[in-house]
Design a protein around this motif. Structure first.
Motif, short mmCIF file in Angstrom:
data_model
loop_
_atom_site.label_atom_id
_atom_site.label_comp_id
_atom_site.label_asym_id
_atom_site.label_seq_id
_atom_site.Cartn_x
_atom_site.Cartn_y
_atom_site.Cartn_z
N THR A 58 0.83 -1.21 0.00
CA THR A 58 0.00 0.00 0.00
C THR A 58 0.86 1.25 0.00
OG1 THR A 58 -1.69 -1.19 1.25
CG2 THR A 58 -1.82 1.20 1.26
N LEU A 77 -6.66 6.72 -2.15
CA LEU A 77 -5.74 5.62 -2.46
C LEU A 77 -6.44 4.32 -2.11
CD1 LEU A 77 -2.90 4.45 -3.16
CD2 LEU A 77 -2.33 4.75 -0.73
N ARG A 78 -6.67 3.50 -3.12
CA ARG A 78 -7.32 2.20 -2.90
C ARG A 78 -6.39 1.11 -3.40
NH1 ARG A 78 -9.67 -1.44 -5.79
NH2 ARG A 78 -9.60 -0.21 -7.70
N VAL A 79 -6.13 0.12 -2.55
CA VAL A 79 -5.22 -0.97 -2.92
C VAL A 79 -5.81 -2.30 -2.46
CG1 VAL A 79 -2.92 -1.97 -2.59
CG2 VAL A 79 -3.18 0.52 -2.74
N ASP A 80 -5.90 -3.25 -3.37
CA ASP A 80 -6.25 -4.63 -3.02
C ASP A 80 -4.97 -5.46 -3.07
OD1 ASP A 80 -9.00 -4.13 -2.81
OD2 ASP A 80 -9.26 -4.32 -4.98
N LEU A 81 -4.75 -6.23 -2.01
CA LEU A 81 -3.56 -7.07 -1.96
C LEU A 81 -3.87 -8.39 -2.64
CD1 LEU A 81 -2.58 -6.25 1.71
CD2 LEU A 81 -1.73 -5.20 -0.39
N TYR B 73 -4.66 -9.47 5.68
CA TYR B 73 -5.13 -8.12 5.36
C TYR B 73 -5.44 -8.09 3.88
CZ TYR B 73 -5.26 -3.04 5.89
OH TYR B 73 -5.65 -1.73 5.95
N GLY B 74 -6.67 -7.74 3.53
CA GLY B 74 -7.08 -7.83 2.14
C GLY B 74 -6.84 -6.58 1.31
N GLY B 75 -6.89 -5.44 1.97
CA GLY B 75 -6.68 -4.21 1.20
C GLY B 75 -7.23 -3.01 1.93
N THR B 76 -7.08 -1.85 1.29
CA THR B 76 -7.47 -0.59 1.93
C THR B 76 -8.02 0.37 0.90
OG1 THR B 76 -6.67 1.13 3.44
CG2 THR B 76 -5.22 0.51 1.64
N ASP B 77 -8.85 1.26 1.37
CA ASP B 77 -9.39 2.33 0.53
C ASP B 77 -9.44 3.58 1.40
OD1 ASP B 77 -10.72 4.01 -1.18
OD2 ASP B 77 -12.47 2.73 -1.46
N ALA B 78 -8.50 4.49 1.19
CA ALA B 78 -8.38 5.66 2.06
C ALA B 78 -8.73 6.93 1.29
CB ALA B 78 -6.97 5.76 2.62
N PHE B 80 -8.57 11.04 1.53
CA PHE B 80 -7.85 12.11 2.23
C PHE B 80 -8.64 13.40 2.03
CE2 PHE B 80 -4.96 8.81 0.79
CZ PHE B 80 -4.41 8.42 2.01
#
Lengths: 143, 137
Positions: A58, A77-81, B73-78, B80
């Motif tokens: 990320t 900011l969007r991230v898929d692992l 942990y699958g992912g994030t969407d932040a 700002f």
């Protein structure tokens, strides 16, 4: 300089994600999960050994954008692992502009909102993260 | 406790400590901007905003009843929404905003979405981070 559709953001040089970096990250995040520092525990989880925090992927994708346009310009900011990162893996990142449109938010009036597609890839070609980011740039900068 | 959509964790105050931000950047080995330094007023690296950093993974896992052995942990969407700087004092407000089950290639998966709002001193949300934790089996 502004960005237009099809442009690629500059690629940062990213060091190998070694065990020391993973240990530092565990301390920084106060992350108690042993899967990042104890091989035996990671094997019990069904992994070959310890894995890096998803935060590395990320953050490397995030800084690919922020080093190009500045942290303050980034709106999302969007991230898929998509795959694990093991100690010693070297990652490369890619950010390609896929859309440019007028910014709708009042705070960004007069600006353009730029969307980039993000990919982080291991040296063996396996993608470890995919996502998108949006940032603002002056209106017409990418024309 | 059973994982429950809508569950809200107690608010926590979080100071964006320059030492912790410096540790984060040292771990990465790449600064968020050229010439960046971990001093008060510097912008905070985008990846810094994760619930683990600001609330604690153990507390979250315990309350949700998740088994660390089986979670990733699958992912994030932040998002700002306003600038955040090193030295800022924020309120951290996590909430479980989604609990879903699905069948994966290797069996049942439980997906937990956690939304963490970071609020400034005036109560405005400056960062909203949604993350997904996946538990196998």
């Amino acid at each position: 300089m502004g960005y237009g559709v099809g442009d690629r953001l500059p690629v940062p040089a990213i060091p190998a994600v070694d065990r020391m970096r993973i240990a530092y990250m565990a301390v920084s995040m106060r992350d108690p999960n042993p899967v990042h520092v104890e091989d035996e525990y990671a094997v019990a989880c069904g992994l070959p050994g310890v894995i890096a925090h998803g935060t590395f992927v990320t953050a490397y994708l995030g800084l690919t954008v922020s080093r190009a346009v500045g942290v303050a310009a980034v709106r999302r900011l969007r991230v898929d692992l998509t795959a694990p990162v093991a100690p010693g893996d070297r990652l490369s990142t890619e950010a390609v502009v896929v859309a440019v449109r007028p910014a709708g938010e009042a705070a960004d009036a007069g600006s353009e909102l730029v969307t980039v597609e993000l990919t982080a890839t291991r040296a063996d070609g396996v993608p470890v993260g995919r996502g998108t980011a949006t940032f603002v740039q002056p209106n017409g900068a990418g024309a | 406790m059973t994982v429950a959509e809508g569950y809200r964790f107690p608010d926590r105050t979080f100071t964006v400590d320059p030492v912790r931000v410096e540790e984060f950047v040292l771990a990465l080995g790449v600064e968020p901007e050229a010439g960046w330094a971990p001093r008060a007023g510097a912008p905070v690296p985008l990846g810094f905003f994760m619930y683990v950093t600001t609330y604690g993974a153990d507390a979250i896992h315990d309350v949700l009843g998740l088994d660390m052995l089986r979670t990733v942990y699958g992912g994030t969407d932040a998002e700002f929404l306003a600038p955040v700087h090193v030295g800022d004092i924020l309120t951290v407000r996590p909430q479980v905003t989604g609990v879903t089950e699905k069948e994966g290639r290797h069996g049942r998966l439980l997906l937990v979405e956690l939304t963490v709002d970071y609020l400034d001193g005036g109560g405005a949300v400056v960062v909203r981070e949604r993350s997904t934790t996946v538990q196998r089996g």
